[in-house]
Structures are given as C-alpha cells and as structure tokens.
Design an enzyme around this catalytic site. Sequence first.
Site, mmCIF file in Angstrom:
data_model
loop_
_atom_site.group_PDB
_atom_site.id
_atom_site.type_symbol
_atom_site.label_atom_id
_atom_site.label_comp_id
_atom_site.label_asym_id
_atom_site.label_seq_id
_atom_site.Cartn_x
_atom_site.Cartn_y
_atom_site.Cartn_z
ATOM 1 N N TYR A 48 0.833 -1.202 0.000
ATOM 2 C CA TYR A 48 0.000 0.000 0.000
ATOM 3 C C TYR A 48 0.869 1.255 0.000
ATOM 4 O O TYR A 48 0.675 2.168 -0.824
ATOM 5 C CB TYR A 48 -0.917 -0.017 1.217
ATOM 6 C CG TYR A 48 -1.844 1.177 1.316
ATOM 7 C CD1 TYR A 48 -2.939 1.283 0.463
ATOM 8 C CD2 TYR A 48 -1.642 2.167 2.257
ATOM 9 C CE1 TYR A 48 -3.799 2.367 0.554
ATOM 10 C CE2 TYR A 48 -2.498 3.253 2.354
ATOM 11 C CZ TYR A 48 -3.575 3.345 1.494
ATOM 12 O OH TYR A 48 -4.425 4.426 1.587
ATOM 13 N N ALA A 49 1.847 1.311 0.897
ATOM 14 C CA ALA A 49 2.707 2.491 0.974
ATOM 15 C C ALA A 49 3.514 2.667 -0.309
ATOM 16 O O ALA A 49 3.695 3.788 -0.795
ATOM 17 C CB ALA A 49 3.637 2.386 2.179
#
Length: 247
Positions: free
Chosen positions: A155-156
């Site tokens: 996600y990051a």
Amino acid sequence: MAQLKGKTAVVTGGSRGIGRAIVERLARDGADVVFNYARSADSAAEVVREVEVAGGSARGVQLDLAEPGAAQRLMEIAEDHLGGLDILVNNAAMNFAVAPIAETDEALFDSVMAVNAKSTFLTIRHAARRMRDGGRIINISTLNTVRPAPGNAPYAASKGAIEQLTAVAAQELGPRGITVNTVSPGATDTDLLRGTNSADNLQMVVAITPLRRLGQPSDLADVVGFLAGPDGRWITGQNIRATGGIA
C-alpha cells in the site's frame, strides 16, 4: 457556491468514504461528475440520488480498476458523457489485511499496484492527452508514505508511486496551465479505517493528533475542492498532508 459551474470532473472510487465526499463536494460546487465504483452499486446509487436532490449532477459507472483496460474505459465513458474533461481526482485505492513483506503474496502486491498506482498512471495519461487547458489533477495518497508502518509495504509503495507521478506530471502539464497535486490524508473516519483498526488504536491516533480527532471525509473533500477551484490555480506539484497536524 458554484465556482465549478460548467466544469466536468472524473473521480475514481466515488461511492464511499473520502471518494463519496469528493463527488458530493465537486457537484455542490457546480461540476458535472462521473465516478466509478467496483462493487457498491447501492452506495453509488445513493450518492447519485443525494447529489441530484441537492441540485447537482453525478453519474456512477461500475468498473473495477484492477481489471485490464478499466481505467481507460472509465475515462472514455466519462468523456463521452461529459463532453470534455476539466478535473480528475484519483481516489480509488485497494488496501488489505496487514501482513509483513515475508508473508505478502505476489498476486496481492500486483493487485494493489494495479488499482492504486497503475490506474492512476493511466488516467493521468488520458488526461495529459485530452484534458482542457487550465485543468486540475488531484491524486489521493496517504500519510503512510512518510510514516511507514510494518505490514503496509504494498500500500505504501503504491502511494509513493502516486506521489512521484504527481511531481512529474506537474512539470509536464504546467505549460498548459494544468495543475497536478497530491492530497495525503491521515486517519480518516471511514468504514475501512474502523474495519481495520481496534478502538484502542483509534483512540491512540486521536491522542497523537494535534487537533484531537479523526479526520472526516468532508475534511479531505474540502481540500480537494480548494485545489479544483479557481483559488488553487497557483499550487502545483505539491503534496498537501491533510492530517490534523500529524507530521
């Protein structure tokens, strides 16, 4: 205030949470809005009804941006319906149960990158070719790119890619008067946040937030509305961290 009257907008992931608030804000400001949703048909219909009751215009399109060709199809449908493009908000995002890198499935990584990063690249590419001069592109990232947490790598990473797309696109599209910015929310009170965090975790976040509350979707939508409107004309290539003060 109809500061966007006569403007057209595309919002990805517009049926719930932050995306829904963005659709409602842009429509309230006078824009004609098209948004996509992957599965939440009832929620999408509710958004359209609420916008229309308030005197605005919105249309939901069911397309899963994880599917090949979906991002381009969305932009084509939107442009056909709207007759042109002035505003693009890339909000759609896929998250998942937290897992360390060692336990993250490759297929899951690919899916997260497809929805979060690749679809953003493709919609920006379309906008770079077809958006009217003086347009606005706003990409939604996350505080997690500067406050990394274990278990959040795909996600990051996908959101970090979005921030770099913003920086490059701002340089490329600036000569046409098109601004490109990122908005990075902190902890925002959505179903996703409450479904992936315990009550204790949420209380801890509130305690370390200088404004001492969770963000609301409308808080983020108002930042997007500012950037999409005439008052945001001199801001481009920026990452605005709308976090309630968490740095």
